[in-house]
Design an enzyme around this catalytic site. Structure first.
Site, PDB file in Angstrom:
ATOM      1  N   CYS A 110       0.891  -1.157   0.000  1.00 39.41           N
ATOM      2  CA  CYS A 110       0.000   0.000   0.000  1.00 39.41           C
ATOM      3  C   CYS A 110       0.927   1.204   0.000  1.00 39.41           C
ATOM      4  O   CYS A 110       1.556   1.494   1.020  1.00 39.41           O
ATOM      5  CB  CYS A 110      -0.932   0.037   1.209  1.00 39.41           C
ATOM      6  SG  CYS A 110      -1.888   1.569   1.250  1.00 39.41           S
ATOM      7  N   CYS A 150      -0.307   4.008   2.592  1.00 39.09           N
ATOM      8  CA  CYS A 150      -0.304   3.785   4.035  1.00 39.09           C
ATOM      9  C   CYS A 150      -0.111   2.315   4.313  1.00 39.09           C
ATOM     10  O   CYS A 150       0.994   1.814   4.166  1.00 39.09           O
ATOM     11  CB  CYS A 150      -1.560   4.338   4.669  1.00 39.09           C
ATOM     12  SG  CYS A 150      -3.054   3.930   3.752  1.00 39.09           S
ATOM     13  N   SER A 151      -1.151   1.603   4.682  1.00 45.40           N
ATOM     14  CA  SER A 151      -0.940   0.216   5.088  1.00 45.40           C
ATOM     15  C   SER A 151      -2.170  -0.654   4.841  1.00 45.40           C
ATOM     16  O   SER A 151      -2.421  -1.590   5.593  1.00 45.40           O
ATOM     17  CB  SER A 151      -0.570   0.164   6.559  1.00 45.40           C
ATOM     18  OG  SER A 151      -1.588   0.808   7.312  1.00 45.40           O
ATOM     19  N   CYS A 152      -2.951  -0.362   3.801  1.00 41.91           N
ATOM     20  CA  CYS A 152      -4.142  -1.166   3.534  1.00 41.91           C
ATOM     21  C   CYS A 152      -3.737  -2.621   3.299  1.00 41.91           C
ATOM     22  O   CYS A 152      -2.745  -2.898   2.628  1.00 41.91           O
ATOM     23  CB  CYS A 152      -4.897  -0.613   2.332  1.00 41.91           C
ATOM     24  SG  CYS A 152      -5.528   1.032   2.661  1.00 41.91           S
TER      25      CYS A 152
HETATM   26 FE    FE Z   1      -3.403   2.119   2.932  1.00 35.84          FE
END
Ligand code: FE
Length: 206
Positions: free
Chosen positions: A110, A113-115
């Protein structure tokens, strides 16, 4: 709790370097105002950290290896197939499965961010959220894979999938040699978390 992002005007680039401190501050404030119950928050974190782990994803992968019809359905509609197994919910609303082959290796990131597909893989590992991984996975995926100890075969292309709040990806790793005739539970022992992110391969049986 993880955030969602819906566009490229992403607030997270503006975060100061100590997100843990800010999260704690927010939790304290929200609790003080009676907006959240810390016990409920702990339970959500505990659920993802200990009850939903990569084993859900591992079961899906093992089922795809064991049953070609299931595999085809998974590649066509991972969201629906995973929901049938009870693997759905927050941070996993739309899942797409991408299959590794001799020609293509898939890796998931991602960049914003951190999906991550929580209902299948649980909590994302720390490195998945790191600036270095998010930037380098796209710019130099082969170097990143080498850092994870992975060597791709000559002529194998790398495809990078950028997750969003709307779509999370599950890599379907290649089934290792020496697992012919194995049932789903046994096949699951070969499926690692990293193999479903694309930063690893399925474990070859000893
Ligand atoms: Fe994300």
């Amino acid at each position: 709790m993880p955030h969602d992002h819906h566009d490229h005007d992403h607030p997270h680039a503006l975060l100061p370097p100590d997100p843990a401190l800010r999260v704690k501050a927010l939790e304290t404030l929200l609790t003080a105002k009676g907006l959240i119950d810390p016990a409920a928050l702990d339970e959500i974190i505990d659920t993802y950290a200990h009850k939903i782990g990569p084993q859900n994803g591992a079961r899906v992968v093992a089922m795809a290896w064991a049953d070609d019809n299931f595999r085809r359905r998974l590649l066509a509609d991972a969201t629906g197939v995973c929901a049938e197994l009870g693997f759905y919910g927050r941070q996993g609303e739309h899942v797409v499965a991408v299959e590794n082959t001799d020609e293509v290796h898939n890796i998931v990131v991602c960049t914003l961010c951190s999906c991550y597909p929580w209902p299948l893989l649980g909590m994302p590992p720390g490195w998945y959220k790191s600036d270095a991984y998010r930037a380098r996975a796209v710019r130099e995926p082969r170097a990143v894979l080498a850092d994870f100890g992975m060597e791709l075969t000559e002529g194998q292309a790398v495809r990078v999938w950028d997750s969003t709040a709307e779509i999370r990806y599950l890599v379907l790793p290649q089934r290792p040699e020496g697992t012919e005739g194995w049932d789903v539970d046994r096949l699951m022992t070969c499926v690692t978390r990293d193999s479903m992110i694309g930063t690893g391969l399925a474990r070859v049986p000893a």
